[in-house]
Design an enzyme around this catalytic site. Structure first.
Site, PDB file in Angstrom:
ATOM      1  N   GLY A  46     -49.142  33.573   0.301  1.00  0.00           N
ATOM      2  CA  GLY A  46     -48.193  34.138  -0.652  1.00  0.00           C
ATOM      3  C   GLY A  46     -48.110  33.265  -1.886  1.00  0.00           C
ATOM      4  N   GLN A  51     -44.389  30.014  -9.674  1.00  0.00           N
ATOM      5  CA  GLN A  51     -45.285  28.927  -9.254  1.00  0.00           C
ATOM      6  C   GLN A  51     -46.463  28.738 -10.208  1.00  0.00           C
ATOM      7  OE1 GLN A  51     -45.411  30.472  -4.957  1.00  0.00           O
ATOM      8  NE2 GLN A  51     -45.720  28.281  -4.712  1.00  0.00           N
ATOM      9  N   CYS A  88     -45.708  25.363   1.501  1.00  0.00           N
ATOM     10  CA  CYS A  88     -45.642  26.014   0.192  1.00  0.00           C
ATOM     11  C   CYS A  88     -46.702  25.396  -0.707  1.00  0.00           C
ATOM     12  CB  CYS A  88     -44.256  25.785  -0.407  1.00  0.00           C
ATOM     13  SG  CYS A  88     -44.058  26.498  -2.042  1.00  0.00           S
ATOM     14  N   LEU A  89     -47.391  26.240  -1.482  1.00  0.00           N
ATOM     15  CA  LEU A  89     -48.445  25.731  -2.367  1.00  0.00           C
ATOM     16  C   LEU A  89     -47.871  24.854  -3.482  1.00  0.00           C
ATOM     17  CD1 LEU A  89     -50.716  28.908  -2.625  1.00  0.00           C
ATOM     18  CD2 LEU A  89     -51.108  26.851  -1.244  1.00  0.00           C
ATOM     19  N   HIS A 130     -39.868  34.001   1.943  1.00  0.00           N
ATOM     20  CA  HIS A 130     -40.235  32.763   1.242  1.00  0.00           C
ATOM     21  C   HIS A 130     -40.548  33.054  -0.226  1.00  0.00           C
ATOM     22  CE1 HIS A 130     -42.492  28.760   1.139  1.00  0.00           C
ATOM     23  NE2 HIS A 130     -42.869  29.340   0.024  1.00  0.00           N
ATOM     24  N   GLU A 131     -41.333  34.103  -0.476  1.00  0.00           N
ATOM     25  CA  GLU A 131     -41.727  34.416  -1.864  1.00  0.00           C
ATOM     26  C   GLU A 131     -40.542  34.944  -2.668  1.00  0.00           C
ATOM     27  OE1 GLU A 131     -44.371  33.118  -2.757  1.00  0.00           O
ATOM     28  OE2 GLU A 131     -45.108  32.812  -0.730  1.00  0.00           O
ATOM     29  N   HIS A 134     -38.462  32.203  -3.996  1.00  0.00           N
ATOM     30  CA  HIS A 134     -39.016  31.552  -5.198  1.00  0.00           C
ATOM     31  C   HIS A 134     -38.472  32.193  -6.486  1.00  0.00           C
ATOM     32  CE1 HIS A 134     -41.946  28.531  -4.087  1.00  0.00           C
ATOM     33  NE2 HIS A 134     -42.524  29.321  -3.214  1.00  0.00           N
TER      34      HIS A 134
HETATM   35 CO    CO Z   1     -43.815  28.751  -1.706  1.00  0.00          CO
END
Ligand code: CO
Length: 147
Positions: A46, A51, A88-89, A130-131, A134
């Site tokens: 995701g 981000q 998380c990226l 999660h997304e 963000h």
């Molecule tokens: Co994330």
């Protein structure tokens, strides 16, 4: 399509609330394509627009349940509970246990402005939550449960 740079915590852009998409144009379509490409290159499931430094309510998710483009997503129903590991990226090298609903019903638009309602559970529900977090400047580390 182009790969974009994924910003890292504690970049303050990750903490901003993103704005709703009002115009469904070529620029939005390109953003969604880039999110997929960037996510795949980073081996993620995701990725949300903030981000990549774009403060718009747009995210993508790709799991075994399918590929999802989420524009202006809203969780309209949540059921049950699951506790599982997340990463998380934008928070490299860190993983933590986070409590999430087991099932969610999410209303979202696609790039063409068509409205969809997705009912997902388990890992995919976790990825959606999660997304969507963000888009409100919330990271999994804010919700991490310490043992
Ligand atoms: Co994330």
């Amino acid at each position: 399509m182009a790969k974009r740079i994924i910003i890292q915590e504690p970049d303050e852009l990750l903490r901003k609330k993103s704005r709703e998409v009002e115009i469904f144009d070529e620029r939005l379509s390109l953003l969604i394509d880039d999110l997929f490409e960037t996510m795949e290159a980073a081996d993620g499931v995701g990725l949300a627009a903030p981000q990549v430094s774009v403060l718009k309510r747009v995210a993508v998710v790709r799991t075994e349940d399918g590929s999802f483009e989420l524009v202006n997503p809203i969780i309209i129903e949540a059921d049950g509970e699951q506790l599982g590991e997340e990463g998380c990226l934008s928070v490299k090298g860190r993983y933590g246990k986070v409590r999430r609903p087991d099932k969610v019903k999410v209303e979202a638009f696609d790039r063409r402005g068509n409205k969809h309602v997705y009912e997902v559970q388990g890992f995919t529900a976790r990825a959606f939550c999660h997304e969507i977090d963000h888009l409100d400047g919330i990271l999994f580390i804010d919700k991490e449960e310490k043992q």
